[in-house]
Write an enzyme that holds these catalytic residues in place. Structure first.
Site, short mmCIF file in Angstrom:
data_model
loop_
_atom_site.label_atom_id
_atom_site.label_comp_id
_atom_site.label_asym_id
_atom_site.label_seq_id
_atom_site.Cartn_x
_atom_site.Cartn_y
_atom_site.Cartn_z
N GLY A 236 0.94 -1.26 0.20
CA GLY A 236 0.06 -0.12 -0.10
C GLY A 236 0.88 1.36 -0.08
O GLY A 236 1.96 1.39 -0.68
N GLY B 69 3.29 -9.93 0.03
CA GLY B 69 1.96 -10.44 0.33
C GLY B 69 0.96 -9.22 0.03
O GLY B 69 1.27 -8.39 0.49
N ARG C 257 -3.72 -8.66 -0.89
CA ARG C 257 -4.88 -9.23 -1.23
C ARG C 257 -5.09 -9.63 -2.63
O ARG C 257 -5.61 -10.70 -2.90
CB ARG C 257 -6.14 -8.37 -0.47
CG ARG C 257 -6.00 -8.60 1.00
CD ARG C 257 -7.38 -7.50 1.43
NE ARG C 257 -6.83 -6.16 1.12
CZ ARG C 257 -7.00 -5.32 2.00
NH1 ARG C 257 -7.70 -5.26 3.24
NH2 ARG C 257 -6.71 -4.06 1.80
N LYS D 165 1.55 0.04 14.64
CA LYS D 165 1.33 0.40 15.95
C LYS D 165 0.21 -0.30 16.69
O LYS D 165 0.30 -0.51 17.90
CB LYS D 165 1.22 1.84 15.96
CG LYS D 165 -0.19 2.51 15.27
CD LYS D 165 0.41 3.60 14.45
CE LYS D 165 -0.62 3.64 13.23
NZ LYS D 165 -0.18 4.62 12.22
N ASP E 81 -5.30 6.20 18.36
CA ASP E 81 -3.90 5.93 17.51
C ASP E 81 -2.85 6.66 18.54
O ASP E 81 -1.89 5.96 18.64
CB ASP E 81 -4.02 6.74 16.07
CG ASP E 81 -2.80 6.88 15.63
OD1 ASP E 81 -2.42 5.78 14.87
OD2 ASP E 81 -1.98 7.94 15.37
N LYS F 213 0.46 4.69 20.20
CA LYS F 213 1.89 5.29 20.21
C LYS F 213 2.30 5.42 21.62
O LYS F 213 3.44 5.42 21.93
CB LYS F 213 1.79 6.40 19.38
CG LYS F 213 1.72 6.00 17.92
CD LYS F 213 1.43 7.22 17.05
CE LYS F 213 1.15 6.86 15.51
NZ LYS F 213 0.45 8.02 14.72
P1 NAP Z 1 -2.55 0.37 3.13
O1 NAP Z 1 -2.26 1.59 1.99
O2 NAP Z 1 -3.89 0.38 3.35
O3 NAP Z 1 -1.94 -0.81 2.65
C1 NAP Z 1 -2.05 -2.01 2.99
C2 NAP Z 1 -1.45 -3.23 2.11
O4 NAP Z 1 -1.57 -4.49 2.94
C3 NAP Z 1 -2.16 -3.47 0.65
O5 NAP Z 1 -1.27 -3.72 0.18
C4 NAP Z 1 -2.87 -4.66 1.19
O6 NAP Z 1 -3.19 -5.63 -0.08
C5 NAP Z 1 -2.33 -5.43 2.14
N1 NAP Z 1 -3.16 -6.32 3.05
C6 NAP Z 1 -4.09 -5.73 3.81
N2 NAP Z 1 -4.66 -6.89 4.20
C7 NAP Z 1 -4.40 -8.09 3.87
C8 NAP Z 1 -4.48 -9.11 4.03
N3 NAP Z 1 -5.37 -9.78 4.60
N4 NAP Z 1 -3.53 -10.25 3.18
C9 NAP Z 1 -2.77 -9.73 2.24
N5 NAP Z 1 -2.49 -8.46 2.43
C10 NAP Z 1 -3.11 -7.52 2.88
O7 NAP Z 1 -1.71 0.86 4.40
P2 NAP Z 1 -0.46 1.82 4.65
O8 NAP Z 1 -0.94 3.22 4.72
O9 NAP Z 1 0.72 1.45 3.66
O10 NAP Z 1 0.04 1.35 6.25
C11 NAP Z 1 0.75 0.07 6.37
C12 NAP Z 1 1.10 -0.19 7.92
O11 NAP Z 1 1.89 1.04 8.01
C13 NAP Z 1 0.05 0.10 8.83
O12 NAP Z 1 0.19 -0.78 9.93
C14 NAP Z 1 -0.05 1.45 9.19
O13 NAP Z 1 -0.65 1.69 10.78
C15 NAP Z 1 1.47 1.61 9.19
N6 NAP Z 1 1.78 3.15 8.96
C16 NAP Z 1 1.43 3.81 7.95
C17 NAP Z 1 1.85 5.05 7.81
C18 NAP Z 1 1.27 5.94 6.73
O14 NAP Z 1 1.47 7.22 6.64
N7 NAP Z 1 0.73 5.35 5.76
C19 NAP Z 1 2.50 5.67 8.88
C20 NAP Z 1 2.98 5.05 9.86
C21 NAP Z 1 2.56 3.80 9.95
P3 NAP Z 1 -4.02 -4.94 -1.36
O15 NAP Z 1 -3.22 -3.81 -1.91
O16 NAP Z 1 -4.11 -6.27 -2.31
O17 NAP Z 1 -5.43 -4.56 -0.84
#
Ligand code: NAP
Length: 434
Positions: A13, A44, A46, A104, A200, A204
């Site tokens: 993502g 990995g 979905r 987190k 959230d 943290k």
């Molecule tokens: P995201 O954009 O929603 O991406 C999630 C990814 O995980 C997607 O590629 C999704 O696959 C995959 N996924 C979700 N459930 C799944 C499952 N059951 N099986 C296989 N793959 C699965 O999330 P993100 O913003 O990148 O955040 C990722 C992590 O980093 C989270 O824990 C978040 O709290 C943490 N984080 C994010 C940020 C930020 O700014 N975004 C900052 C700090 C920490 P698909 O693409 O196929 O749907």
């Protein structure tokens, strides 16, 4: 140069796609820093499809099989939510892979279980990106300050709420208007509950308190209030007091009169004097202010979210874990030896701002002041704000430090007084010496 280090990324993502991109675009630099090249063995997701900008043969929806692969040395978990991330991480650790995660919510709930699995397998478990995105704060607390004693950590660790509160302060807008604008600009999610209700920030705070005080603290141990009741009137009063309002995650080591120590972890909106370094952290930026016995005050500031900034922290952990693999060891890890008890919120002494409407009659001030003094809540300042009209006068009381229990009793008693027409707002005041 050693043999390649095999990497599995769980999630493609916002963060996962940036991590995959940087591993490819900076391959030779990363290899030189690590002493071995990184090779992505699988990702990995979905949705396995050939339109994702990644060779489709690298994609899989079978997380369990990916983390167990023999050619995977390090698993980078960037899927989010607690499951299936927890299962994937435990599977990886139990199979002897080091793990890097930004999750987190999972850490605030299951850090102990994950740390034990990492300990048993003698592998690394790193999570710099889980708190405040790009800002290095986990490693400074666990390593740079390992010889010092941290007293307090106060953070602005949620960009959404900081954006909303900054907008309210800058434009005079109410909460609903600022939230709607944050949503339009992509700073708030369609369901903003986790951010605006402080969940959230509480996750943290649990991670920061565990690390700073060598004690296991979970999200359930964190006292939490969100920002939904903060109004434009509160910001008017804050400005008059030379303050702004911030959602703070506060982790503190408290020592009672008998020398017993406890840990307090709490999240709430607070008035912060404009002279405090955290007051100038505006918009979606994050900052963590650390007070330690020998080091004194330290401030860490930067981008707390976003694909690329978060990927920077993830890559830092990945390089550390890969170097440890090449050198055949493990890196330093957070300890939990102190096992301090958690202090209930009722015992926490803070200063308060109380805004109320009172009848415009002689003797009102004395009656109000008596309720504070009966409960040994000492008043620092009293101000009447704005015009007096048929709805009475607006009175703002700022107290010296009092316990939450004493202040709550005072507010309940004030609400019962005939001369108090309503207690409109009670907000803590942080960041002052008194
Ligand atoms: P995201 O954009 O929603 O991406 C999630 C990814 O995980 C997607 O590629 C999704 O696959 C995959 N996924 C979700 N459930 C799944 C499952 N059951 N099986 C296989 N793959 C699965 O999330 P993100 O913003 O990148 O955040 C990722 C992590 O980093 C989270 O824990 C978040 O709290 C943490 N984080 C994010 C940020 C930020 O700014 N975004 C900052 C700090 C920490 P698909 O693409 O196929 O749907």
């Amino acid at each position: 140069m050693s043999d390649a280090i095999g990497v599995a990324i769980l999630g493609l993502g916002n963060v996962g796609s940036e991590v995959a991109r940087i591993i490819e675009s900076s391959a030779s630099d990363l290899a030189a820093r690590i002493g071995a090249p990184l090779e992505i063995r699988g990702i990995g997701v979905r949705r396995v499809a050939d339109d994702r900008g990644i060779p489709v043969e690298l994609l899989t929806d079978d997380i369990d099989a990916l983390v167990a692969r023999e050619d995977v040395d390090i698993v980078v978990e960037l899927m989010g939510p607690v499951e299936p991330a927890r299962r994937g991480i435990l599977g990886a650790l139990n199979a002897g892979k080091s793990v890097v995660t930004a999750n987190k919510a999972l850490l605030a709930q299951s850090a102990g279980e994950l740390a034990e699995a990492a300990e048993k397998a003698r592998v690394d478990l790193y999570f710099e990106a889980a708190v405040a995105g790009a800002i290095p704060v986990i490693r400074p607390l666990t390593q740079s300050l390992a010889g010092d004693s941290v007293i307090r950590v106060s953070g602005i660790v949620n960009g959404t709420t900081n954006y909303i509160l900054s907008a309210m302060d800058n434009t005079g807008a109410g909460y609903d208007t600022a939230l709607a604008e944050a949503g339009e600009l992509g700073y708030a999610e369609a369901d903003p509950t986790a951010d605006v209700e402080g969940y959230d920030a509480a996750a943290k705070a649990a991670i920061l308190a565990s690390i700073a005080f060598h004690t296991r603290v979970s999200a359930d141990d964190v006292y939490r209030e969100g920002i939904t009741k903060i109004s434009a009137d509160d910001f008017d009063s804050a400005r008059a007091l030379q303050c702004t309002i911030k959602l703070l995650s506060i982790c503190e080591r408290l020592t009672d009169n008998e020398g017993h120590q406890r840990v307090s972890a709490r999240v709430y909106p607070a008035l912060v004097p404009l002279t405090h370094p955290l007051a100038s952290v505006s918009g979606a930026f994050n900052a963590v202010f650390v007070e330690a016995e020998a080091a004194g005050e330290l401030m860490f500031y930067g981008q707390g979210a976003g694909g690329a900034p978060t990927a920077s922290a993830v890559l830092g952990d990945l390089v550390m874990a890969a170097r440890n693999r090449v050198q055949g060891g493990r890196g330093p890890r957070a300890s939990r030896y102190a096992k301090l008890p958690i202090a209930p919120i009722g015992l926490i002494p803070t200063r308060y701002y109380v805004r109320m409407r009172v009848a415009d009659k002689p003797g009102v001030l004395a009656t109000v002041a008596a309720e504070f003094s009966k409960r040994e809540v000492s008043i620092a300042t009293v101000r009447q704000e704005g015009e007096v009209d048929e709805t009475g006068a607006r009175l703002v009381v700022v107290t010296h430090k009092a316990t939450d229990a004493a202040l709550s009793e005072t507010v309940a008693a004030l609400a019962d007084l005939d001369v108090v027409l309503g207690v409109a707002s009670v907000i803590r005041l942080e960041g002052t010496q008194e």
